[in-house]
Design a protein around this motif. Structure first.
Motif, PDB file in Angstrom:
ATOM      1  N   THR A 110     236.195  63.640  32.299  1.00  0.00           N
ATOM      2  CA  THR A 110     234.852  63.063  32.348  1.00  0.00           C
ATOM      3  C   THR A 110     234.593  62.697  33.804  1.00  0.00           C
ATOM      4  O   THR A 110     235.448  62.109  34.471  1.00  0.00           O
ATOM      5  CB  THR A 110     234.743  61.812  31.460  1.00  0.00           C
ATOM      6  OG1 THR A 110     235.053  62.185  30.112  1.00  0.00           O
ATOM      7  CG2 THR A 110     233.345  61.233  31.509  1.00  0.00           C
ATOM      8  N   TYR A 111     233.418  63.028  34.305  1.00  0.00           N
ATOM      9  CA  TYR A 111     233.165  62.959  35.733  1.00  0.00           C
ATOM     10  C   TYR A 111     231.952  62.072  36.026  1.00  0.00           C
ATOM     11  O   TYR A 111     231.021  61.960  35.223  1.00  0.00           O
ATOM     12  CB  TYR A 111     232.935  64.369  36.292  1.00  0.00           C
ATOM     13  CG  TYR A 111     234.102  65.279  36.024  1.00  0.00           C
ATOM     14  CD1 TYR A 111     235.129  65.412  36.938  1.00  0.00           C
ATOM     15  CD2 TYR A 111     234.210  65.973  34.802  1.00  0.00           C
ATOM     16  CE1 TYR A 111     236.224  66.229  36.674  1.00  0.00           C
ATOM     17  CE2 TYR A 111     235.292  66.781  34.530  1.00  0.00           C
ATOM     18  CZ  TYR A 111     236.300  66.909  35.487  1.00  0.00           C
ATOM     19  OH  TYR A 111     237.387  67.697  35.210  1.00  0.00           O
ATOM     20  N   SER A 112     231.970  61.475  37.221  1.00  0.00           N
ATOM     21  CA  SER A 112     230.865  60.648  37.691  1.00  0.00           C
ATOM     22  C   SER A 112     230.754  60.811  39.197  1.00  0.00           C
ATOM     23  O   SER A 112     231.676  61.334  39.851  1.00  0.00           O
ATOM     24  CB  SER A 112     231.093  59.178  37.321  1.00  0.00           C
ATOM     25  OG  SER A 112     232.331  58.722  37.839  1.00  0.00           O
ATOM     26  N   ILE A 113     229.649  60.351  39.768  1.00  0.00           N
ATOM     27  CA  ILE A 113     229.402  60.622  41.190  1.00  0.00           C
ATOM     28  C   ILE A 113     228.825  59.404  41.896  1.00  0.00           C
ATOM     29  O   ILE A 113     228.232  58.521  41.270  1.00  0.00           O
ATOM     30  CB  ILE A 113     228.444  61.818  41.366  1.00  0.00           C
ATOM     31  CG1 ILE A 113     227.127  61.586  40.589  1.00  0.00           C
ATOM     32  CG2 ILE A 113     229.088  63.104  40.890  1.00  0.00           C
ATOM     33  CD1 ILE A 113     225.946  61.288  41.441  1.00  0.00           C
ATOM     34  N   ARG A 125     228.701  54.425  42.775  1.00  0.00           N
ATOM     35  CA  ARG A 125     229.128  55.284  41.672  1.00  0.00           C
ATOM     36  C   ARG A 125     228.305  55.023  40.418  1.00  0.00           C
ATOM     37  O   ARG A 125     228.117  53.890  39.992  1.00  0.00           O
ATOM     38  CB  ARG A 125     230.605  55.049  41.402  1.00  0.00           C
ATOM     39  CG  ARG A 125     231.197  55.910  40.306  1.00  0.00           C
ATOM     40  CD  ARG A 125     232.680  55.616  40.189  1.00  0.00           C
ATOM     41  NE  ARG A 125     233.313  56.358  39.116  1.00  0.00           N
ATOM     42  CZ  ARG A 125     234.604  56.261  38.800  1.00  0.00           C
ATOM     43  NH1 ARG A 125     235.386  55.447  39.530  1.00  0.00           N
ATOM     44  NH2 ARG A 125     235.113  56.956  37.813  1.00  0.00           N
ATOM     45  N   ILE A 126     227.806  56.113  39.851  1.00  0.00           N
ATOM     46  CA  ILE A 126     227.016  56.047  38.620  1.00  0.00           C
ATOM     47  C   ILE A 126     227.951  56.376  37.461  1.00  0.00           C
ATOM     48  O   ILE A 126     228.474  57.487  37.392  1.00  0.00           O
ATOM     49  CB  ILE A 126     225.841  57.042  38.661  1.00  0.00           C
ATOM     50  CG1 ILE A 126     224.942  56.758  39.876  1.00  0.00           C
ATOM     51  CG2 ILE A 126     225.027  56.980  37.371  1.00  0.00           C
ATOM     52  CD1 ILE A 126     223.933  57.848  40.151  1.00  0.00           C
ATOM     53  N   PRO A 127     228.186  55.452  36.557  1.00  0.00           N
ATOM     54  CA  PRO A 127     229.172  55.695  35.493  1.00  0.00           C
ATOM     55  C   PRO A 127     228.720  56.777  34.524  1.00  0.00           C
ATOM     56  O   PRO A 127     227.519  56.986  34.310  1.00  0.00           O
ATOM     57  CB  PRO A 127     229.267  54.333  34.791  1.00  0.00           C
ATOM     58  CG  PRO A 127     227.964  53.678  35.070  1.00  0.00           C
ATOM     59  CD  PRO A 127     227.545  54.126  36.435  1.00  0.00           C
ATOM     60  N   ALA A 128     229.702  57.482  33.971  1.00  0.00           N
ATOM     61  CA  ALA A 128     229.417  58.540  33.004  1.00  0.00           C
ATOM     62  C   ALA A 128     229.277  57.918  31.620  1.00  0.00           C
ATOM     63  O   ALA A 128     230.264  57.593  30.960  1.00  0.00           O
ATOM     64  CB  ALA A 128     230.532  59.576  33.013  1.00  0.00           C
ATOM     65  N   LYS A 129     228.029  57.755  31.205  1.00  0.00           N
ATOM     66  CA  LYS A 129     227.743  57.188  29.886  1.00  0.00           C
ATOM     67  C   LYS A 129     226.776  58.101  29.150  1.00  0.00           C
ATOM     68  O   LYS A 129     225.984  58.823  29.762  1.00  0.00           O
ATOM     69  CB  LYS A 129     227.132  55.790  30.022  1.00  0.00           C
ATOM     70  CG  LYS A 129     228.034  54.762  30.673  1.00  0.00           C
ATOM     71  CD  LYS A 129     227.407  53.368  30.623  1.00  0.00           C
ATOM     72  CE  LYS A 129     226.106  53.319  31.410  1.00  0.00           C
ATOM     73  NZ  LYS A 129     225.542  51.943  31.452  1.00  0.00           N
ATOM     74  N   LEU A 130     226.823  58.054  27.846  1.00  0.00           N
ATOM     75  CA  LEU A 130     225.892  58.834  27.043  1.00  0.00           C
ATOM     76  C   LEU A 130     224.459  58.452  27.402  1.00  0.00           C
ATOM     77  O   LEU A 130     224.099  57.275  27.420  1.00  0.00           O
ATOM     78  CB  LEU A 130     226.132  58.591  25.553  1.00  0.00           C
ATOM     79  CG  LEU A 130     227.393  59.224  24.945  1.00  0.00           C
ATOM     80  CD1 LEU A 130     227.587  58.751  23.511  1.00  0.00           C
ATOM     81  CD2 LEU A 130     227.306  60.752  24.981  1.00  0.00           C
ATOM     82  N   ILE A 180     223.359  66.730  56.030  1.00  0.00           N
ATOM     83  CA  ILE A 180     224.541  66.784  55.177  1.00  0.00           C
ATOM     84  C   ILE A 180     224.490  65.672  54.138  1.00  0.00           C
ATOM     85  O   ILE A 180     224.508  64.486  54.475  1.00  0.00           O
ATOM     86  CB  ILE A 180     225.832  66.654  56.006  1.00  0.00           C
ATOM     87  CG1 ILE A 180     225.869  67.696  57.124  1.00  0.00           C
ATOM     88  CG2 ILE A 180     227.057  66.793  55.091  1.00  0.00           C
ATOM     89  CD1 ILE A 180     225.845  69.120  56.655  1.00  0.00           C
ATOM     90  N   TRP A 181     224.416  66.066  52.885  1.00  0.00           N
ATOM     91  CA  TRP A 181     224.509  65.135  51.758  1.00  0.00           C
ATOM     92  C   TRP A 181     225.949  65.147  51.259  1.00  0.00           C
ATOM     93  O   TRP A 181     226.560  66.209  51.150  1.00  0.00           O
ATOM     94  CB  TRP A 181     223.573  65.551  50.628  1.00  0.00           C
ATOM     95  CG  TRP A 181     222.118  65.326  50.943  1.00  0.00           C
ATOM     96  CD1 TRP A 181     221.304  66.103  51.703  1.00  0.00           C
ATOM     97  CD2 TRP A 181     221.314  64.232  50.489  1.00  0.00           C
ATOM     98  NE1 TRP A 181     220.042  65.583  51.757  1.00  0.00           N
ATOM     99  CE2 TRP A 181     220.015  64.425  51.010  1.00  0.00           C
ATOM    100  CE3 TRP A 181     221.550  63.117  49.686  1.00  0.00           C
ATOM    101  CZ2 TRP A 181     218.962  63.547  50.773  1.00  0.00           C
ATOM    102  CZ3 TRP A 181     220.504  62.240  49.437  1.00  0.00           C
ATOM    103  CH2 TRP A 181     219.238  62.448  49.971  1.00  0.00           C
ATOM    104  N   LYS A 182     226.469  63.951  50.965  1.00  0.00           N
ATOM    105  CA  LYS A 182     227.851  63.843  50.497  1.00  0.00           C
ATOM    106  C   LYS A 182     227.869  63.255  49.088  1.00  0.00           C
ATOM    107  O   LYS A 182     227.195  62.249  48.813  1.00  0.00           O
ATOM    108  CB  LYS A 182     228.674  62.970  51.448  1.00  0.00           C
ATOM    109  CG  LYS A 182     228.763  63.540  52.853  1.00  0.00           C
ATOM    110  CD  LYS A 182     229.511  62.611  53.788  1.00  0.00           C
ATOM    111  CE  LYS A 182     229.556  63.195  55.204  1.00  0.00           C
ATOM    112  NZ  LYS A 182     230.246  62.273  56.147  1.00  0.00           N
ATOM    113  N   PHE A 183     228.618  63.899  48.233  1.00  0.00           N
ATOM    114  CA  PHE A 183     228.778  63.440  46.850  1.00  0.00           C
ATOM    115  C   PHE A 183     230.272  63.275  46.595  1.00  0.00           C
ATOM    116  O   PHE A 183     231.044  64.224  46.794  1.00  0.00           O
ATOM    117  CB  PHE A 183     228.200  64.461  45.869  1.00  0.00           C
ATOM    118  CG  PHE A 183     226.765  64.805  46.124  1.00  0.00           C
ATOM    119  CD1 PHE A 183     225.746  64.112  45.499  1.00  0.00           C
ATOM    120  CD2 PHE A 183     226.441  65.819  47.020  1.00  0.00           C
ATOM    121  CE1 PHE A 183     224.424  64.439  45.753  1.00  0.00           C
ATOM    122  CE2 PHE A 183     225.118  66.145  47.273  1.00  0.00           C
ATOM    123  CZ  PHE A 183     224.110  65.446  46.641  1.00  0.00           C
TER     124      PHE A 183
END
Length: 565
Positions: A332-335, A347-352, A394-397
């Motif tokens: 499960t991934y987040s960015i 960081r944006i959490p991976a939620k439904l 340059i955008w960094k994720f």
């Protein structure tokens, strides 16, 4: 269907939604009262007022409902594929007689001698032009566009003003080139012939995608862009026409998109797979020209720091665009995000159902981010980014993952939908086959140069996201002598050129199997197996592989293998 309902099909005030109504009654019931257009016994397209389209994705099924946007894949060869040699054998001189060639593309120059018999009459069975409005359109053409029959085309060819009778044209020439390569009538002065010059044609000219869908995904108004729903209707028309005539059909798809999971899933892929398993149908799909586009990133989470950094260069001339991150199960991934001016989005959490509308303070950029933790078709996680007024630079994720993960992919849009100055700084040329080229049952073809036996420099590379073998084959597709508009000829390169030539080869196998009675149960998957038997390979390369698939096509060697030699 009423005239009001027909207008919704082409109206910019209504958005298309693809629904798998046969097994999703709950989803289907959400659109009660809306206009419904059935593709087949499984899929329907529903036309929804634009105000009902949400800014955010709702639920795991919503992404699959949105039609994906497809682009054209590219704007001596017969000897190389063994065609001339095989047609020189009297009992194997197959030139497509009794077989239909089907194209869903930019239309066809029906006035060209390439698509006419010696007596001047047309070899085209019918043209469905989706762009020509017709409020009396029949269910056979799904209530929109205009169909032109062989009889109408012949009347036009006899007229001094043919476009007054059949006004369908190919303004771009892509469809004309592919159709000519696959089956064009021999032009002796130009020393040109299509692969199967005795075949006949069924043609679909696609209408352009609606602006609402373009705007949603950030595709510019001037981009050549087609909707998944119209392509599905086009394929259904080709197959339905062949069935009515009781004729086999070889279909060529020279379109592609970077949207989707890159594992052969989704409504269009499912429709292609279904048709590919039906007797008397072959479907050839171009692999795409994304290998050198720097539009794909693959990464695995660095366990030492807990994330992997992705750097994206956004060009000075870049308008709105979208980007998709697909995480491999079981991760499960987040960015988080760092803008070119250093503004940090935590960081944006991976939620439904997680959705963010991020407006940057030091830039005019807005990014909409949708988390689809369990996407309907793949079951994997999708993070959809939609950039508005992106700041150049340059955008960094930073991509974070759970302890157990197996990597993630990010795809930018295909060439034609995005500036060449927008690219990943550390791209991966693999897993760049465009959809629907990742289909398991269809035949996916890449391009090579027969003069020096080198792979086409821009050719997309396999495998699929979960390492299913694709492409299947390589065919000539670099500097191929090809028909253009207005009776001209020139050199074309790209995987759709290769797809057109291979479509002609598959028509030869349909003639051998169905028309000549050697295998009346032949379908796309069987054709693929016949072609594998005849491939040519370089002794220094292991096959199958990501670049060449099983090898280069040689239809003569395929038949020689059947003789036990």
């Amino acid at each position: 269907m009423t005239e009001e309902e027909r207008r919704k099909i082409i109206s910019e005030d209504y958005a298309d939604a693809i629904v798998e109504y046969a097994i999703s009654p709950e989803e289907f019931s959400r659109y009660a009262g809306e206009t419904i257009n059935y593709v087949n016994d499984r899929y329907a397209v529903i036309y929804v007022p634009n105000p009902r389209i949400p800014e955010r994705l709702i639920g795991s099924i919503a992404y699959s409902v949105l039609p994906k946007l497809h682009s054209l894949l590219d704007l001596s060869s017969l000897e190389e594929m063994g065609v001339t040699r095989l047609q020189g054998v009297p009992y194997l001189s197959m030139k497509g007689e009794g077989v239909l060639l089907g194209f869903v593309d930019t239309g066809i120059d029906y006035q060209s001698p390439l698509f006419r018999y010696e007596d001047g009459t047309t070899r085209i069975v019918s043209i469905w032009d989706q762009t020509i409005e017709n409020m009396q359109a029949s269910p056979d053409i799904f209530y929109y566009g205009t169909e032109y029959t062989r009889e109408q085309i012949n009347l036009a060819l006899e007229s001094e003003t043919p476009l007054d009778i059949v006004p369908s044209t190919d303004d771009l020439g892509h469809g004309t080139t592919l159709a000519g390569l696959a089956g064009g009538t021999p032009d002796e002065p130009a020393e040109f012939s299509g692969v199967v010059p005795l075949s006949e044609y069924v043609i679909v000219k696609l209408k352009h995608a609606k602006m609402e869908l373009r705007d949603y995904f950030g595709v510019s108004e001037d981009a050549i862009c087609y909707s998944e729903s119209d392509i599905m209707f086009g394929l259904a028309y080709l197959v339905n026409t062949a069935r009515k005539m009781n004729r086999p059909i070889a279909i060529c798809i020279g379109l592609g998109t970077n949207q989707g999971s890159h594992e052969g899933l989704g409504p269009l892929n499912d429709l292609i797979s279904s048709y590919s398993r039906q007797i008397g149908i072959s479907i050839v799909v171009a692999a795409g020209n994304e290998g050198s586009a720097r539009s794909h990133f693959f990464g695995e989470i660095d366990s030492a720091i807990g994330y992997t950094q992705v750097e994206l260069n956004v060009g000075e001339d870049q308008g709105n665009f979208s980007m998709e991150l697909w995480g491999n199960t079981p991760g499960t991934y987040s960015i988080d995000i760092i803008s070119p001016y250093g503004e940090y989005i935590p960081r944006i959490p991976a939620k439904l159902g997680e959705f963010r509308n991020i407006r940057f303070i030091f830039e005019f950029t807005t990014i909409y981010i949708d988390y689809v933790v369990v996407e309907a078709w793949s079951g994997d996680e999708l993070i959809l980014f939609r950039f508005r007024d992106p700041t150049p630079g340059i955008w960094k994720f930073r991509v974070y993952g759970t302890k157990i993960n197996s990597g993630f992919h990010i795809w930018l849009p295909v060439r034609g939908f995005i500036s060449e100055k927008t690219f990943f700084l550390s791209p991966d040329p693999n897993t760049t086959i465009t959809e629907p080229g990742n289909s398991f049952y269809a035949i996916t073809v890449t391009a090579y140069n027969p003069k020096n036996q080198s792979l086409y420099i821009d050719a997309s590379r396999g495998y699929t996201r979960y390492n299913i073998i694709n492409p299947d084959f390589a065919a000539p597709g670099v500097e191929v002598f090809s028909p253009l508009l207005n009776g001209r000829y020139g050199l074309t390169s790209g995987t759709s050129t290769a797809a057109a030539l291979l479509t002609g080869v598959t028509a030869m196998l349909l003639e051998w199997g169905i028309i000549n009675g050697h295998n009346r149960a032949i379908d796309t998957y069987q054709i693929k197996k016949y072609l594998i038997r005849g491939v040519e390979r370089k002794p220094t390369i292991n096959y199958p592989n990501r670049e060449w698939g099983y090898g280069t096509v040689n239809i003569y060697e395929s038949f020689r293998s059947l003789s036990g030699e």
